[in-house]
Design a protein around this motif. Sequence first.
Motif, PDB file in Angstrom:
ATOM      1  N   LEU A   6      50.354  38.144  -6.084  1.00  0.00           N
ATOM      2  CA  LEU A   6      49.919  39.421  -6.664  1.00  0.00           C
ATOM      3  C   LEU A   6      48.620  39.935  -6.058  1.00  0.00           C
ATOM      4  O   LEU A   6      48.337  41.124  -6.124  1.00  0.00           O
ATOM      5  CB  LEU A   6      49.775  39.295  -8.183  1.00  0.00           C
ATOM      6  CG  LEU A   6      51.067  38.980  -8.938  1.00  0.00           C
ATOM      7  CD1 LEU A   6      50.788  38.732 -10.416  1.00  0.00           C
ATOM      8  CD2 LEU A   6      52.046  40.134  -8.784  1.00  0.00           C
ATOM      9  N   ASN A   7      47.811  39.039  -5.521  1.00  0.00           N
ATOM     10  CA  ASN A   7      46.526  39.502  -4.975  1.00  0.00           C
ATOM     11  C   ASN A   7      46.397  39.320  -3.480  1.00  0.00           C
ATOM     12  O   ASN A   7      45.290  39.356  -2.941  1.00  0.00           O
ATOM     13  CB  ASN A   7      45.357  38.833  -5.719  1.00  0.00           C
ATOM     14  CG  ASN A   7      45.159  39.477  -7.090  1.00  0.00           C
ATOM     15  OD1 ASN A   7      45.287  40.694  -7.231  1.00  0.00           O
ATOM     16  ND2 ASN A   7      44.893  38.666  -8.098  1.00  0.00           N
ATOM     17  N   ASP A   8      47.505  39.134  -2.805  1.00  0.00           N
ATOM     18  CA  ASP A   8      47.463  39.063  -1.340  1.00  0.00           C
ATOM     19  C   ASP A   8      47.438  40.492  -0.799  1.00  0.00           C
ATOM     20  O   ASP A   8      48.397  41.250  -0.975  1.00  0.00           O
ATOM     21  CB  ASP A   8      48.717  38.329  -0.836  1.00  0.00           C
ATOM     22  CG  ASP A   8      48.720  38.196   0.680  1.00  0.00           C
ATOM     23  OD1 ASP A   8      48.047  39.003   1.364  1.00  0.00           O
ATOM     24  OD2 ASP A   8      49.413  37.292   1.178  1.00  0.00           O
ATOM     25  N   PRO A   9      46.330  40.888  -0.140  1.00  0.00           N
ATOM     26  CA  PRO A   9      46.243  42.284   0.318  1.00  0.00           C
ATOM     27  C   PRO A   9      47.304  42.650   1.351  1.00  0.00           C
ATOM     28  O   PRO A   9      47.568  43.832   1.567  1.00  0.00           O
ATOM     29  CB  PRO A   9      44.832  42.373   0.915  1.00  0.00           C
ATOM     30  CG  PRO A   9      44.384  40.966   1.132  1.00  0.00           C
ATOM     31  CD  PRO A   9      45.132  40.097   0.176  1.00  0.00           C
ATOM     32  N   GLU A  10      47.900  41.669   1.982  1.00  0.00           N
ATOM     33  CA  GLU A  10      48.949  41.985   2.968  1.00  0.00           C
ATOM     34  C   GLU A  10      50.276  42.363   2.326  1.00  0.00           C
ATOM     35  O   GLU A  10      51.146  42.924   2.977  1.00  0.00           O
ATOM     36  CB  GLU A  10      49.187  40.787   3.904  1.00  0.00           C
ATOM     37  CG  GLU A  10      48.117  40.661   4.967  1.00  0.00           C
ATOM     38  CD  GLU A  10      48.458  39.567   5.969  1.00  0.00           C
ATOM     39  OE1 GLU A  10      49.614  39.077   5.953  1.00  0.00           O
ATOM     40  OE2 GLU A  10      47.565  39.206   6.741  1.00  0.00           O
ATOM     41  N   LYS A  46      49.855  43.657 -13.534  1.00  0.00           N
ATOM     42  CA  LYS A  46      48.832  43.191 -12.593  1.00  0.00           C
ATOM     43  C   LYS A  46      49.127  43.721 -11.187  1.00  0.00           C
ATOM     44  O   LYS A  46      48.231  44.138 -10.458  1.00  0.00           O
ATOM     45  CB  LYS A  46      48.827  41.659 -12.587  1.00  0.00           C
ATOM     46  CG  LYS A  46      47.420  41.042 -12.455  1.00  0.00           C
ATOM     47  CD  LYS A  46      47.527  39.546 -12.248  1.00  0.00           C
ATOM     48  CE  LYS A  46      47.280  38.770 -13.539  1.00  0.00           C
ATOM     49  NZ  LYS A  46      47.326  37.306 -13.299  1.00  0.00           N
ATOM     50  N   ALA A  47      50.404  43.710 -10.827  1.00  0.00           N
ATOM     51  CA  ALA A  47      50.792  44.192  -9.494  1.00  0.00           C
ATOM     52  C   ALA A  47      50.445  45.680  -9.336  1.00  0.00           C
ATOM     53  O   ALA A  47      49.895  46.094  -8.317  1.00  0.00           O
ATOM     54  CB  ALA A  47      52.290  43.985  -9.273  1.00  0.00           C
ATOM     55  N   PHE A  48      50.759  46.480 -10.356  1.00  0.00           N
ATOM     56  CA  PHE A  48      50.437  47.906 -10.283  1.00  0.00           C
ATOM     57  C   PHE A  48      48.926  48.102 -10.134  1.00  0.00           C
ATOM     58  O   PHE A  48      48.469  48.931  -9.353  1.00  0.00           O
ATOM     59  CB  PHE A  48      50.952  48.655 -11.523  1.00  0.00           C
ATOM     60  CG  PHE A  48      52.455  48.844 -11.535  1.00  0.00           C
ATOM     61  CD1 PHE A  48      53.139  49.180 -10.381  1.00  0.00           C
ATOM     62  CD2 PHE A  48      53.169  48.714 -12.727  1.00  0.00           C
ATOM     63  CE1 PHE A  48      54.522  49.366 -10.398  1.00  0.00           C
ATOM     64  CE2 PHE A  48      54.545  48.901 -12.755  1.00  0.00           C
ATOM     65  CZ  PHE A  48      55.223  49.222 -11.592  1.00  0.00           C
ATOM     66  N   LYS A  49      48.144  47.322 -10.904  1.00  0.00           N
ATOM     67  CA  LYS A  49      46.672  47.447 -10.803  1.00  0.00           C
ATOM     68  C   LYS A  49      46.213  47.155  -9.385  1.00  0.00           C
ATOM     69  O   LYS A  49      45.251  47.756  -8.903  1.00  0.00           O
ATOM     70  CB  LYS A  49      45.991  46.491 -11.788  1.00  0.00           C
ATOM     71  CG  LYS A  49      45.792  47.145 -13.155  1.00  0.00           C
ATOM     72  CD  LYS A  49      44.636  46.546 -13.927  1.00  0.00           C
ATOM     73  CE  LYS A  49      44.665  47.065 -15.359  1.00  0.00           C
ATOM     74  NZ  LYS A  49      44.949  45.977 -16.311  1.00  0.00           N
ATOM     75  N   ALA A  50      46.911  46.222  -8.729  1.00  0.00           N
ATOM     76  CA  ALA A  50      46.555  45.889  -7.345  1.00  0.00           C
ATOM     77  C   ALA A  50      47.228  46.851  -6.365  1.00  0.00           C
ATOM     78  O   ALA A  50      47.261  46.598  -5.160  1.00  0.00           O
ATOM     79  CB  ALA A  50      46.945  44.443  -7.049  1.00  0.00           C
ATOM     80  N   LYS A  51      47.772  47.963  -6.888  1.00  0.00           N
ATOM     81  CA  LYS A  51      48.397  49.032  -6.079  1.00  0.00           C
ATOM     82  C   LYS A  51      49.601  48.537  -5.280  1.00  0.00           C
ATOM     83  O   LYS A  51      49.828  48.943  -4.141  1.00  0.00           O
ATOM     84  CB  LYS A  51      47.375  49.667  -5.109  1.00  0.00           C
ATOM     85  CG  LYS A  51      46.069  50.109  -5.738  1.00  0.00           C
ATOM     86  CD  LYS A  51      46.256  51.289  -6.668  1.00  0.00           C
ATOM     87  CE  LYS A  51      44.934  51.631  -7.370  1.00  0.00           C
ATOM     88  NZ  LYS A  51      45.145  52.480  -8.551  1.00  0.00           N
ATOM     89  N   LYS A  52      50.327  47.642  -5.897  1.00  0.00           N
ATOM     90  CA  LYS A  52      51.542  47.174  -5.236  1.00  0.00           C
ATOM     91  C   LYS A  52      52.757  47.813  -5.920  1.00  0.00           C
ATOM     92  O   LYS A  52      52.782  47.978  -7.139  1.00  0.00           O
ATOM     93  CB  LYS A  52      51.631  45.651  -5.313  1.00  0.00           C
ATOM     94  CG  LYS A  52      50.480  44.973  -4.549  1.00  0.00           C
ATOM     95  CD  LYS A  52      50.630  43.490  -4.507  1.00  0.00           C
ATOM     96  CE  LYS A  52      49.334  42.819  -4.022  1.00  0.00           C
ATOM     97  NZ  LYS A  52      48.722  43.427  -2.824  1.00  0.00           N
ATOM     98  N   HIS A  53      53.752  48.162  -5.107  1.00  0.00           N
ATOM     99  CA  HIS A  53      54.994  48.713  -5.646  1.00  0.00           C
ATOM    100  C   HIS A  53      55.824  47.584  -6.221  1.00  0.00           C
ATOM    101  O   HIS A  53      55.714  46.445  -5.771  1.00  0.00           O
ATOM    102  CB  HIS A  53      55.759  49.446  -4.550  1.00  0.00           C
ATOM    103  CG  HIS A  53      54.875  50.382  -3.792  1.00  0.00           C
ATOM    104  ND1 HIS A  53      54.339  51.503  -4.366  1.00  0.00           N
ATOM    105  CD2 HIS A  53      54.394  50.340  -2.524  1.00  0.00           C
ATOM    106  CE1 HIS A  53      53.588  52.124  -3.483  1.00  0.00           C
ATOM    107  NE2 HIS A  53      53.592  51.431  -2.360  1.00  0.00           N
ATOM    108  N   VAL A  54      56.631  47.904  -7.221  1.00  0.00           N
ATOM    109  CA  VAL A  54      57.378  46.850  -7.896  1.00  0.00           C
ATOM    110  C   VAL A  54      58.868  47.197  -7.956  1.00  0.00           C
ATOM    111  O   VAL A  54      59.253  48.319  -8.288  1.00  0.00           O
ATOM    112  CB  VAL A  54      56.851  46.623  -9.329  1.00  0.00           C
ATOM    113  CG1 VAL A  54      57.717  45.611 -10.073  1.00  0.00           C
ATOM    114  CG2 VAL A  54      55.398  46.138  -9.289  1.00  0.00           C
TER     115      VAL A  54
END
Lengths: 435, 435
Positions: free
Chosen positions: A71-75, A95-103
Motif C-alpha cells: 500500500l505504501n510502495d510509491p512505485e 488506505k490505498a486511496f489516501k496514498a493516491k492509488k487506484h483500486v
Amino acid sequence: MEDSVSVGLLGVGVVGSGVIDLIEQHQAKLAHQLGCNVHVKSALVRNPNKARDVDAKTNGTLLTTNSDDVLNDPEIDVIVEVMGGIEEARESILKAFKAKKHVVTANKDLVALYGAELHEAAAENRCDFYYEASVAGGIPILRGITDGFASDHIEQLMGIVNGTTNYILTKMHNEGVGYEEALKEAQDLGFAEADPAADVEGLDAARKMAILGRLAFSTHIDLADVEVTGINGIDLIDLQYGDNLGFTMKLIGFAKFDGKQVEVNVQPALISKDHPLSDVKNEYNAVYVYGEAVGEAMFYGAGAGSMPTAAAVISDVVAVIKNMHRGVTGSQFVEPRFEKELKTEAQRFGQYYVRFYAKDEAGVFSRISSLFNEFDISFKQILQNPLKDADAAEIVVITHKSSLEKMHQALEALSKLDEVIDTKSFYKVEGDAEE
Amino acid sequence: MEDSVSVGLLGVGVVGSGVIDLIEQHQAKLAHQLGCNVHVKSALVRNPNKARDVDAKTNGTLLTTNSDDVLNDPEIDVIVEVMGGIEEARESILKAFKAKKHVVTANKDLVALYGAELHEAAAENRCDFYYEASVAGGIPILRGITDGFASDHIEQLMGIVNGTTNYILTKMHNEGVGYEEALKEAQDLGFAEADPAADVEGLDAARKMAILGRLAFSTHIDLADVEVTGINGIDLIDLQYGDNLGFTMKLIGFAKFDGKQVEVNVQPALISKDHPLSDVKNEYNAVYVYGEAVGEAMFYGAGAGSMPTAAAVISDVVAVIKNMHRGVTGSQFVEPRFEKELKTEAQRFGQYYVRFYAKDEAGVFSRISSLFNEFDISFKQILQNPLKDADAAEIVVITHKSSLEKMHQALEALSKLDEVIDTKSFYKVEGDAEE
C-alpha cells in the motif's frame, strides 16, 4: 508513458493466483493495448510459504506479510484487492486511496455494504475504483449496463447471479432429487461451500443485486433494501408442478425502477420456459436487462471461478491504466441521480403460484375462487390432484397479475377458510408473455 | 466544458428518427452523465418535406439537403451516419474526419468493407470512430469484446447475427413449414425485405462476422475472407432430422483464432440443444464468446429495430463526448497485432451432418461406413429410414470430429459409390459437449 505499471495485490488465493498468471501469460496483448508492461510487484499474504497454484516468486512478485510493502510502495499505482472479507479489505482500500492509488476489487460483500463510502473516497483522491469482477465473474455486466445502456432507461433487471443455487436447482429439476440431496452433491463437487448459508439463503445474490441496481438505476440501494428469500426449504414438488405448467424454478434477483420508485429483491421464482433465463443451467449466471429503447438483452456466462474472475479483475486494471495514460483517472464515477424511494407491496405487481391442500368436497373450489376474486385476483392456470390416503386435494394455481399486497391478503384469508387445510407454497411467476 | 454538444445527422430514416427521439427523451440522463446537453443541430435528408416518424423541426433540428450544413458546420463536433449505402456514406465520413469531426455509424456494410481505411483516417485526424450499432443492434457486443475481454485470449465466436434468417428458421422449426412459406410470412410481418437476398444468402451476417472477428482477434479480416453459405434452399427435412437427433438448425457465424491462424465463415449449422445458442429464437440475435480465461459468455438481445439501433448509436455518442471532455479522442484505436493467416480446410476440424439416399441392399451401410473410415471419419449418430415407393433408404449420419478436407474427400468418394443414389445435404454440427 511509463515502460511498466506496477500492480500491488492484496491476497493470493485462487483469484489472486489467477491474476498473477493471466498478467504473465498475456503480457504481449496487454503491452499492445496499453503501450507498456504490467507487472505484479508485490502481494500481501498471510503466509508466504504456503503452497500456491501459482509460483509468484518465479514471476518476480514479492510475497509479503507487511501491507505497507504493497500500500505504501510509491512505485505501485494500482491495488488489486482479492483478499475477501470486510473490515481489513475496507481499511486497506481506504488506505490505498489516501496514498493516491487506484483500486480494483472483486469483493462484492464489501462493495454492496460500503460501495458509497469507497466511491466517495476514490473521488476525493481522484482515484479510479472498479469492481467488474464483483458481480457475475467473467460476464462484463457492469460495463454493459453503464456504457451499453448509457442512453437508455433501464426499467428492469432479472438475474441468475448465484451459481451454487442455480446448480442445485438444475440438479433437482433434471434428476428429480430433493433439495438436501442436490445440495450435498453440489458440496461434493465443489459447487457449494461446506457452510452454504450465504448462497442458499440468497445473501450472496442480494449483494450482487444491490450493486447492479445501484448502477442500473443511478440510485443508492443499500443491502438492507433488498428483500431476500433463499432456496433452502424449497420443495421438489413445486419444481415439478412448475415444470408441468410450463415454468422452471430459478433463484431470481429482481430490480425494477419506474423512474421514481425502486423494488429490489431476491427470491425463488417460476420462469416461463419461453424466457431465456429458464435455459440458464448448472453453475452459469445470466443477467436479463429490459431497456426502454434497447428492449430485452441478456448477458450470460461463468459467474465465478478463479480464471473468469481474474480476467474481469484485469479488464478493470486495463481500464485504470488507460485512464492513467490519458490523465483522466477519478472521473468515471457519476453521482446517483435519484433519491431512493422503495415501492410498497401495494405498488408491486406480479403473477403468483400458490399450492395448498383443501378438503375434497363439492363446491370447495368455487368458494376458493370467489375468495381470490374478492381481492381482484383471478386464476390463469389450475391443477388439482387428489391427495393419497386423505379426503383432500392438492391444488396448484397460477394467477393473473395482482398487487403483492392483495395477494398477501388473499393468502391470509385463504388460510382462515374452513375448507383449506394448509397453504404449502407461494412463488412469484415471471416471463409469462401473455400477461 | 461546453454547455451543449452539437451532433450532425446523416440520414433521418427509422434509425435517424430514433436517434433524434432518444436524445430528446433522455436529455436529463445524458446531461447527468456528461455534464452538458446533447443536441441534434442539423440533419442531411433527401427530401425535407417527407413524412417522418419524428417531428425533427419541433426538436429544433434543421433538415437540409446540403451536406455542407452538417459536415462543415464548425459548431458540430460529432457526426452520426445512419444514411446507409456505401459510396456516399464513405465519402461523407472521410470528409467529416478531415473536418476533425468524430464519427459514429450504424453502417455494417461500410465498416465491413472499409473499416481499415476509415480507422486510419480517424487516427490521422485524431478523431473517434465508433460503430457499436453496426453489429447486433442493441447488444453492446463490440464493447463487450474489446473491454470485457481485454486481458483474455478470445478463441472462438459463434453468432446468430441476422434476425431475418433466425426468424425464418424458428418459424420452420416451430410450425413445420418449408423455407418458401416461412420467408413469405417473414416478409408479410416485416421481418424480411421484399428482396431478402442479403439476409438469406448470409451476406449480412458475413459483414458482421468480419467486424466481430477483426475486433476479437486483432487482425484484419476482409469481407472476402468470410466463407458464406445462406439458408436459401434449406430443406425442412434436415431441420426435422436435426431436431430428432438433438440439434437445432441456426445460421451461425463462426470465427476462430488459435493465436496464429483464423477461420471465419457463415453457414447453416446444427447446434446441440444443450447449447444456449439453440434457444435464441425468432428475430433475436446472440453472440457466444469463448475466452481462454473467461470461458463461455453470451450476449443476447434485439439485433435490429429502430430504437435498439438508435440506443447503440447514442451509447457511442456518449463515449465520444466523454473522450472529448477528457481530451483523449482518437486514442481508442489499437492497430491489429497479427498478420492475417487463414486456416486451410485441412486445418479446420468439426463434426458434420450428412444426409443421402442409398440403395436398400444388404451390406450397403457397412460399405459406406468403411468408406468414411478410410478418411478417418467415424459416425456418432445414425438414422436410416426406407424411402417411400423406392427400393432405397434415406440415411442421416452425424460424424465425430474430422478435418473439413477429409470430409470433403469422403463426400466426393461417397458420391461415386455405386450404392449411393444422391447426397442430399451436408451441415456443420456444433455444441456437442462430448466431442
